[in-house]
Design a protein around this motif. Structure first.
Motif, PDB file in Angstrom:
ATOM      1  N   PRO A   1      19.054 -41.882  11.528  1.00 59.56           N
ATOM      2  CA  PRO A   1      19.173 -43.461  10.902  1.00 59.56           C
ATOM      3  C   PRO A   1      20.554 -43.647  10.640  1.00 59.56           C
ATOM      4  CG  PRO A   1      18.121 -41.952   9.111  1.00 59.56           C
ATOM      5  CD  PRO A   1      18.095 -41.062  10.613  1.00 59.56           C
TER       6      PRO A   1
ATOM      7  N   MET B   1      18.125 -43.023   3.004  1.00 56.85           N
ATOM      8  CA  MET B   1      17.160 -43.811   1.861  1.00 56.85           C
ATOM      9  C   MET B   1      17.163 -42.789   0.657  1.00 56.85           C
ATOM     10  SD  MET B   1      16.510 -46.463   3.329  1.00 56.85           S
ATOM     11  CE  MET B   1      15.617 -47.561   2.261  1.00 56.85           C
TER      12      MET B   1
ATOM     13  N   THR C   1      13.070 -27.468   4.075  1.00 55.78           N
ATOM     14  CA  THR C   1      13.123 -27.919   5.293  1.00 55.78           C
ATOM     15  C   THR C   1      12.744 -29.473   5.032  1.00 55.78           C
ATOM     16  OG1 THR C   1      12.450 -27.882   7.523  1.00 55.78           O
ATOM     17  CG2 THR C   1      10.734 -27.192   5.954  1.00 55.78           C
ATOM     18  N   GLY C   2      13.513 -30.292   6.069  1.00 60.91           N
ATOM     19  CA  GLY C   2      12.962 -31.708   6.272  1.00 60.91           C
ATOM     20  C   GLY C   2      13.483 -32.630   4.887  1.00 60.91           C
ATOM     21  N   VAL C   3      14.364 -32.309   4.383  1.00 56.59           N
ATOM     22  CA  VAL C   3      14.852 -33.066   3.211  1.00 56.59           C
ATOM     23  C   VAL C   3      15.992 -33.701   3.467  1.00 56.59           C
ATOM     24  CG1 VAL C   3      13.498 -31.736   1.513  1.00 56.59           C
ATOM     25  CG2 VAL C   3      15.842 -31.153   1.890  1.00 56.59           C
ATOM     26  N   GLY C   4      16.493 -33.896   4.518  1.00 58.52           N
ATOM     27  CA  GLY C   4      17.843 -34.788   4.767  1.00 58.52           C
ATOM     28  C   GLY C   4      19.097 -34.124   5.023  1.00 58.52           C
ATOM     29  N   LYS C   5      19.246 -32.828   4.836  1.00 63.39           N
ATOM     30  CA  LYS C   5      20.485 -32.065   4.652  1.00 63.39           C
ATOM     31  C   LYS C   5      21.173 -32.356   5.922  1.00 63.39           C
ATOM     32  CE  LYS C   5      18.547 -28.150   4.431  1.00 63.39           C
ATOM     33  NZ  LYS C   5      17.176 -28.326   4.680  1.00 63.39           N
ATOM     34  N   THR C   6      20.726 -32.209   7.332  1.00 64.56           N
ATOM     35  CA  THR C   6      21.419 -32.291   8.557  1.00 64.56           C
ATOM     36  C   THR C   6      21.946 -33.866   8.608  1.00 64.56           C
ATOM     37  OG1 THR C   6      20.131 -30.557   9.593  1.00 64.56           O
ATOM     38  CG2 THR C   6      21.157 -32.137  10.817  1.00 64.56           C
ATOM     39  N   ASP C   7      20.959 -34.594   8.489  1.00 65.41           N
ATOM     40  CA  ASP C   7      21.300 -36.027   8.626  1.00 65.41           C
ATOM     41  C   ASP C   7      22.282 -36.474   7.354  1.00 65.41           C
ATOM     42  OD1 ASP C   7      19.662 -35.819  10.676  1.00 65.41           O
ATOM     43  OD2 ASP C   7      18.422 -37.583  10.104  1.00 65.41           O
TER      44      ASP C   7
ATOM     45  N   ASN D   1      17.952 -23.509   4.366  1.00 77.56           N
ATOM     46  CA  ASN D   1      16.775 -24.117   3.720  1.00 77.56           C
ATOM     47  C   ASN D   1      16.355 -22.944   3.295  1.00 77.56           C
ATOM     48  OD1 ASN D   1      15.563 -22.829   5.946  1.00 77.56           O
ATOM     49  ND2 ASN D   1      14.986 -24.686   6.940  1.00 77.56           N
TER      50      ASN D   1
ATOM     51  N   TYR E   1      11.416 -34.736  -1.764  1.00 76.72           N
ATOM     52  CA  TYR E   1      10.963 -36.282  -1.926  1.00 76.72           C
ATOM     53  C   TYR E   1       9.537 -36.189  -2.587  1.00 76.72           C
ATOM     54  CZ  TYR E   1      14.797 -37.214   1.473  1.00 76.72           C
ATOM     55  OH  TYR E   1      15.924 -37.197   2.099  1.00 76.72           O
TER      56      TYR E   1
ATOM     57  N   ARG F   1      11.810 -46.724   8.720  1.00 80.78           N
ATOM     58  CA  ARG F   1      11.457 -46.074  10.077  1.00 80.78           C
ATOM     59  C   ARG F   1      10.784 -47.073  10.806  1.00 80.78           C
ATOM     60  NH1 ARG F   1      13.465 -41.049  11.660  1.00 80.78           N
ATOM     61  NH2 ARG F   1      15.069 -40.860  10.087  1.00 80.78           N
TER      62      ARG F   1
ATOM     63  N   ALA G   1      10.650 -35.281   4.461  1.00 83.66           N
ATOM     64  CA  ALA G   1      10.638 -36.629   5.343  1.00 83.66           C
ATOM     65  C   ALA G   1      10.374 -36.206   6.776  1.00 83.66           C
ATOM     66  CB  ALA G   1      12.183 -37.145   5.277  1.00 83.66           C
ATOM     67  N   ARG G   2      10.665 -35.086   7.226  1.00 76.35           N
ATOM     68  CA  ARG G   2      10.236 -34.600   8.759  1.00 76.35           C
ATOM     69  C   ARG G   2       8.644 -34.775   8.786  1.00 76.35           C
ATOM     70  NH1 ARG G   2      12.649 -29.954   9.646  1.00 76.35           N
ATOM     71  NH2 ARG G   2      14.323 -31.077  10.252  1.00 76.35           N
TER      72      ARG G   2
HETATM   73  N1  ATP Z   1      16.939 -40.140   2.989  1.00 79.35           N
HETATM   74  C1  ATP Z   1      16.254 -40.066   4.114  1.00 79.35           C
HETATM   75  N2  ATP Z   1      16.302 -41.487   4.786  1.00 79.35           N
HETATM   76  C2  ATP Z   1      15.926 -41.517   5.978  1.00 79.35           C
HETATM   77  N3  ATP Z   1      15.422 -40.657   6.989  1.00 79.35           N
HETATM   78  C3  ATP Z   1      15.353 -39.284   6.428  1.00 79.35           C
HETATM   79  C4  ATP Z   1      16.048 -38.877   5.093  1.00 79.35           C
HETATM   80  N4  ATP Z   1      16.069 -37.552   4.921  1.00 79.35           N
HETATM   81  C5  ATP Z   1      15.401 -37.039   5.916  1.00 79.35           C
HETATM   82  N5  ATP Z   1      15.165 -37.999   6.863  1.00 79.35           N
HETATM   83  C6  ATP Z   1      14.582 -37.817   8.127  1.00 79.35           C
HETATM   84  O1  ATP Z   1      13.648 -36.732   8.259  1.00 79.35           O
HETATM   85  C7  ATP Z   1      14.105 -35.948   9.165  1.00 79.35           C
HETATM   86  C8  ATP Z   1      14.570 -34.354   8.696  1.00 79.35           C
HETATM   87  O2  ATP Z   1      15.896 -34.516   8.044  1.00 79.35           O
HETATM   88  P1  ATP Z   1      16.960 -33.447   8.450  1.00 79.35           P
HETATM   89  O3  ATP Z   1      16.601 -32.944   9.829  1.00 79.35           O
HETATM   90  O4  ATP Z   1      18.058 -34.030   8.066  1.00 79.35           O
HETATM   91  O5  ATP Z   1      16.326 -32.462   7.456  1.00 79.35           O
HETATM   92  P2  ATP Z   1      16.929 -30.946   7.190  1.00 79.35           P
HETATM   93  O6  ATP Z   1      17.040 -31.101   5.440  1.00 79.35           O
HETATM   94  O7  ATP Z   1      18.157 -30.693   7.998  1.00 79.35           O
HETATM   95  O8  ATP Z   1      15.581 -29.845   7.430  1.00 79.35           O
HETATM   96  P3  ATP Z   1      15.910 -28.353   8.154  1.00 79.35           P
HETATM   97  O9  ATP Z   1      16.264 -27.661   6.995  1.00 79.35           O
HETATM   98  O10 ATP Z   1      14.477 -28.197   8.616  1.00 79.35           O
HETATM   99  O11 ATP Z   1      16.866 -28.626   9.308  1.00 79.35           O
HETATM  100  C9  ATP Z   1      15.203 -36.538  10.185  1.00 79.35           C
HETATM  101  O12 ATP Z   1      14.276 -37.188  11.078  1.00 79.35           O
HETATM  102  C10 ATP Z   1      15.741 -37.454   9.096  1.00 79.35           C
HETATM  103  O13 ATP Z   1      16.367 -38.486   9.886  1.00 79.35           O
END
Ligand code: ATP
Ligand code: MG
Length: 404
Positions: A23, A27, A58-64, A182, A208, A220, A249-250
């Motif tokens: 995105p 958020m 995992t899935g808490v937005g680190k990469t994005d 992670n 979250y 989304r 979030a994933r």
């Molecule tokens: N705060 C947020 N606002 C909007 N979308 C989010 C947010 N946090 C996570 N997402 C969405 O959730 C999904 C997982 O996020 P992301 O890939 O950044 O997680 P991660 O922490 O890198 O996980 P991993 O450790 O598995 O790599 C993505 O589709 C991302 O766009």
């Protein structure tokens, strides 16, 4: 519905719900974003970058978050003549430090000049990297290594890159490292020489809660679904289910996506709570199936033995019985037969992951204690996962070994 007629009632832009989608705005992550901005500020000041360690489940937005903040930094530095920023991103999953350095070198090179991932000594590959960094146009190179926990103990890279300027005698270019991970225990396992530099600045991403997931899903859903195809109650429910379970979030987005596909398949005009509940069940199943698939072959053989006993109505079974079948399977698939104790260890590990249930069949004083084992999850899930193991595929297709 006719095949390939437009299924236009539910999804407006389904790709927004896929994992590959980033995105424009995150958020509910303002605090972490501010931390990141503070950590990266030295680059905007044309000064020496800090190394940053980012961690969270995992899935808490680190990469994005990392992608978005680095994009903002890049835009901001366009304004300054004395900063020319280059970011390089490598995912370390299933790679050794050596593979990653090779890939880093190759990101600077044209395809005809790329080095191969074998054939050079490690120290030579590092030299190539320092040469490339020193001779590139940029004043600042930020290396992002995502999923560094899969490097395991092979963490030389995490030592070398933060010291690039001194080890590589760099005079023209500053280098910063962002390491994303992670598994927080991974940090504790790093050597002190790595932690002292990589963890100069740490940013933690927590799970979250249901409300935060609700806000993420709403963002989304506005893009992904047609107006009227989804209501607030559905989003709230999906957020609550993922919030109670993982805080990812994933996970929440997967549930919403799956609920939408179920509604579409049924030709419904809107997504309902029932779709969400069914979606949650299916998403959970696919997570379990993936975990099952990821187990090593020896664990698959042990699971196969228990499955065969289940099919023959002989479960719960004692470990000797399981071991008997285990030995036969090993013979069939040409695997090394491990000792009974090792197999028992595997059984207990599978029980710890809740794939196997252990019952204590107490025989009183005379009989002593004996344990029995059975499957604790749906047998079809296990069979599907075992079929995906190349070594077991043929065995699982044949007659059951326990029916004799
Ligand atoms: N705060 C947020 N606002 C909007 N979308 C989010 C947010 N946090 C996570 N997402 C969405 O959730 C999904 C997982 O996020 P992301 O890939 O950044 O997680 P991660 O922490 O890198 O996980 P991993 O450790 O598995 O790599 C993505 O589709 C991302 O766009
Ligand atoms: Mg990630």
């Amino acid at each position: 519905m006719e095949p390939f007629s437009r299924d236009s009632d539910i999804f407006r832009s389904e790709h927004v719900l896929r994992d590959s989608y980033t995105p424009d705005e995150l958020m509910e992550r303002e605090e972490e974003r501010q931390d990141y901005i503070q950590a990266l500020q030295p680059i905007a000041n044309a000064s020496v970058p800090q190394n940053i360690f980012v961690y969270g489940d995992t899935g808490v937005g680190k990469t994005d978050a990392t992608q978005i903040v680095l994009g903002e930094l890049k835009d901001a530095t366009e304004e300054y003549d004395d900063v020319d920023l280059e970011t390089i991103w490598v995912n370390c999953r299933d790679r050794s430090s050596y593979d990653v350095v090779t890939q880093l070198v190759n990101t600077f090179r044209s395809s005809s000049e790329e080095i191969s991932s074998t054939g050079h000594s490690t120290s030579r590959v590092y030299e190539f990297l320092w040469e490339e960094i020193e001779s590139c146009e940029a004043t600042h190179v930020v290396v992002v290594l995502d999923e560094i926990d899969s490097l395991g103990e092979d963490d030389s890279l995490l030592y070398q890159i933060p010291r690039a300027e001194s080890i590589g005698n760099l005079e023209e270019t500053h280098v910063g490292l962002i390491g994303i991970c992670n598994d927080f225990r991974y940090r504790d396992g790093l050597s002190p020489r790595v932690t002292s530099t990589l963890c100069e600045f740490e940013i933690r991403f927590g799970p979250y809660d249901a409300d935060e997931l609700g806000a993420i899903l709403e963002q989304r859903a506005d893009e992904a679904f047609y107006p009227g195809a989804i209501d607030d109650g559905v989003i709230e429910l999906a957020g609550a289910l993922a919030g109670q379970d993982t805080g990812s979030a994933r996970h929440a987005i997967d549930i919403l996506h799956k609920a939408g596909t179920l509604a579409r398949r049924q030709g419904a005009s809107e997504v309902t709570d029932d779709h969400v509940r069914e979606a949650q069940r299916l998403v959970e199943e696919s997570v379990i199936e993936q975990e099952l698939r990821d187990l090593p072959t020896q664990s698959h053989i042990v699971l196969y033995a228990v499955t065969a006993l289940e099919k023959a109505d002989r479960a719960p079974a004692r470990r000797q019985e399981i071991y008997g079948i285990y030995e036969k399977v090993c013979g069939q698939v040409d695997a090394t037969v491990k000792s009974e104790r090792t197999v028992l260890n595997r059984l207990n590990k599978l029980a710890m992951k809740s794939f196997i249930e252990t019952t204590d069949d107490n025989q009183g004083k005379a009989g002593g204690r004996r344990y029995e084992y059975s499957l604790n999850i749906d047998i079809d899930l296990v069979v599907n996962a075992l079929r995906a193991d190349d070594r077991l595929r043929d065995a699982t297709a044949g007659p059951s070994l326990a029916e004799e």
